[in-house]
Design a protein around this motif. Structure first.
Motif, PDB file in Angstrom:
ATOM      1  N   ARG A 208     -88.539  16.131  13.809  1.00  0.00           N
ATOM      2  CA  ARG A 208     -88.749  16.802  15.102  1.00  0.00           C
ATOM      3  C   ARG A 208     -90.232  16.746  15.491  1.00  0.00           C
ATOM      4  NH1 ARG A 208     -85.176  20.950  12.901  1.00  0.00           N
ATOM      5  NH2 ARG A 208     -83.061  20.656  13.736  1.00  0.00           N
ATOM      6  N   GLU A 209     -91.102  16.883  14.497  1.00  0.00           N
ATOM      7  CA  GLU A 209     -92.534  16.781  14.764  1.00  0.00           C
ATOM      8  C   GLU A 209     -92.876  15.364  15.240  1.00  0.00           C
ATOM      9  OE1 GLU A 209     -95.040  19.325  14.587  1.00  0.00           O
ATOM     10  OE2 GLU A 209     -93.085  20.305  14.763  1.00  0.00           O
ATOM     11  N   LYS A 210     -92.226  14.369  14.650  1.00  0.00           N
ATOM     12  CA  LYS A 210     -92.452  12.976  15.051  1.00  0.00           C
ATOM     13  C   LYS A 210     -92.001  12.764  16.498  1.00  0.00           C
ATOM     14  CE  LYS A 210     -91.696   8.301  13.202  1.00  0.00           C
ATOM     15  NZ  LYS A 210     -93.065   8.106  12.708  1.00  0.00           N
ATOM     16  N   GLN A 211     -90.906  13.417  16.871  1.00  0.00           N
ATOM     17  CA  GLN A 211     -90.412  13.325  18.243  1.00  0.00           C
ATOM     18  C   GLN A 211     -91.426  13.932  19.218  1.00  0.00           C
ATOM     19  OE1 GLN A 211     -87.005  15.780  19.132  1.00  0.00           O
ATOM     20  NE2 GLN A 211     -86.298  14.411  20.750  1.00  0.00           N
ATOM     21  N   LYS A 212     -91.985  15.074  18.854  1.00  0.00           N
ATOM     22  CA  LYS A 212     -93.001  15.707  19.693  1.00  0.00           C
ATOM     23  C   LYS A 212     -94.230  14.811  19.834  1.00  0.00           C
ATOM     24  CE  LYS A 212     -91.710  20.441  18.355  1.00  0.00           C
ATOM     25  NZ  LYS A 212     -92.165  21.650  17.628  1.00  0.00           N
ATOM     26  N   GLN A 213     -94.645  14.199  18.713  1.00  0.00           N
ATOM     27  CA  GLN A 213     -95.805  13.320  18.735  1.00  0.00           C
ATOM     28  C   GLN A 213     -95.571  12.117  19.657  1.00  0.00           C
ATOM     29  OE1 GLN A 213     -96.258  12.417  14.592  1.00  0.00           O
ATOM     30  NE2 GLN A 213     -97.166  14.411  14.086  1.00  0.00           N
ATOM     31  N   ALA A 214     -94.334  11.607  19.625  1.00  0.00           N
ATOM     32  CA  ALA A 214     -94.005  10.469  20.475  1.00  0.00           C
ATOM     33  C   ALA A 214     -94.127  10.842  21.949  1.00  0.00           C
ATOM     34  CB  ALA A 214     -92.595   9.972  20.168  1.00  0.00           C
ATOM     35  N   LYS A 215     -93.658  12.037  22.312  1.00  0.00           N
ATOM     36  CA  LYS A 215     -93.754  12.493  23.698  1.00  0.00           C
ATOM     37  C   LYS A 215     -95.206  12.650  24.120  1.00  0.00           C
ATOM     38  CE  LYS A 215     -89.326  14.960  24.020  1.00  0.00           C
ATOM     39  NZ  LYS A 215     -88.688  16.287  24.211  1.00  0.00           N
ATOM     40  N   VAL A 216     -96.007  13.235  23.239  1.00  0.00           N
ATOM     41  CA  VAL A 216     -97.419  13.427  23.549  1.00  0.00           C
ATOM     42  C   VAL A 216     -98.119  12.077  23.693  1.00  0.00           C
ATOM     43  CG1 VAL A 216     -99.619  14.298  22.680  1.00  0.00           C
ATOM     44  CG2 VAL A 216     -97.551  15.694  22.456  1.00  0.00           C
ATOM     45  N   PHE A 217     -97.793  11.130  22.818  1.00  0.00           N
ATOM     46  CA  PHE A 217     -98.416   9.806  22.871  1.00  0.00           C
ATOM     47  C   PHE A 217     -98.072   9.101  24.181  1.00  0.00           C
ATOM     48  CE2 PHE A 217     -98.294   5.207  21.961  1.00  0.00           C
ATOM     49  CZ  PHE A 217     -99.641   5.024  21.663  1.00  0.00           C
ATOM     50  N   LEU A 218     -96.807   9.196  24.610  1.00  0.00           N
ATOM     51  CA  LEU A 218     -96.405   8.586  25.877  1.00  0.00           C
ATOM     52  C   LEU A 218     -97.180   9.193  27.038  1.00  0.00           C
ATOM     53  CD1 LEU A 218     -92.528   8.264  25.471  1.00  0.00           C
ATOM     54  CD2 LEU A 218     -94.179   6.393  25.588  1.00  0.00           C
TER      55      LEU A 218
END
Length: 254
Positions: free
Chosen positions: A122-132
């Motif tokens: 879930r943290e990886k998913q959040k990081q992906a959104k922030v990176f985008l």
């Protein structure tokens, strides 16, 4: 697994999730994984069951690729950023297994370890959104004075696609409008930067501060390229035009 059709990268997130897209012009469904074409209006038999095209494209994906999830999961680590262990955990989650069942399947013997995996993912998913979000904001910082192409105010993403010099623009147009800048298009490229230049040029066929019906838009675009529906859709997708929700009225945004 790196041999991915170019169309895959042009698809929307929802299209990638479902594994196919619908081509309005040709009235067919296209598998983004292997390029299989399913013609709309045709009935397809499978295991003594008859399927309409939209149902059958799902059958095709399940039969040939297991699922969109499994296709994406098995892409190269360079594309997913996932380790083999993370992929295995995700597959077990996808199957609906409980933390206890996943722990037993992995031989960890600890449900707390699996809960930690869920948290990490879930943290990886959040990081992906922030990176985008970061990359989109970075693209918006391109100084307009460095761009030859006028950036539409409704562009969904402002990035290097719009960074086209006058020389680049002239070369692109001469390449794809071989019979002259009034058209028709000789072909329509896949590279987005070239598409932006062509779409920007096509806008010259429309007047500012004027509304057009879909029929009028089609009449303008049809002489320019046989797949005029694609041009119409991309003018909207790239933010060069807007339309009402029912598609009854179109207008320029520049």
């Amino acid at each position: 697994m790196n041999n991915i059709p170019e169309l895959f990268w042009q698809a929307t997130l929802d299209e990638i999730k479902q594994g196919y897209l619908y081509n309005e012009t040709s009235d067919e469904f296209l598998c983004l994984i292997c390029g299989e074409i399913i013609q709309n209006g045709v009935i397809y038999p499978e295991n003594n069951i008859l399927y309409e095209a939209k149902k059958y494209i799902g059958v095709h994906i399940a039969k040939c690729h297991h699922s969109s999830f499994h296709f994406l999961l098995n892409l190269d680590k360079k594309l997913t950023g996932l380790t083999d262990h993370q992929k295995l955990v995700l597959e077990l989650f996808y199957e609906g297994k409980s933390d206890n069942d996943v722990a037993k399947s992995l031989g960890t013997g600890s449900t707390s370890t699996i809960r930690n995996h869920r948290f990490s993912l879930r943290e990886k998913q959040k990081q992906a959104k922030v990176f985008l979000a970061i990359m989109e904001l970075l693209g918006e910082q391109i100084p307009k004075k460095q761009n030859f192409i006028d950036i539409p105010r409704n562009a969904k993403q402002v990035d290097e696609r719009f960074a086209i010099t006058e020389q680049e623009n002239a070369k692109i147009l001469s390449t794809y409008f071989k019979k002259g800048l009034n058209g028709p298009l000789d072909s329509f490229p896949l590279k987005e930067k070239k598409r932006v230049a062509i779409l920007q040029h096509i806008l010259k066929n429309f007047a500012a501060n004027q509304n057009y019906s879909e029929k009028e838009v089609n009449a303008i675009l049809k002489p320019l390229y046989e797949d005029y529906v694609l041009l119409r859709r991309l003018l909207i997708d790239y933010g060069f035009m807007e339309r009402t929700s029912d598609g009854s009225s179109y207008w320029l945004t520049l």
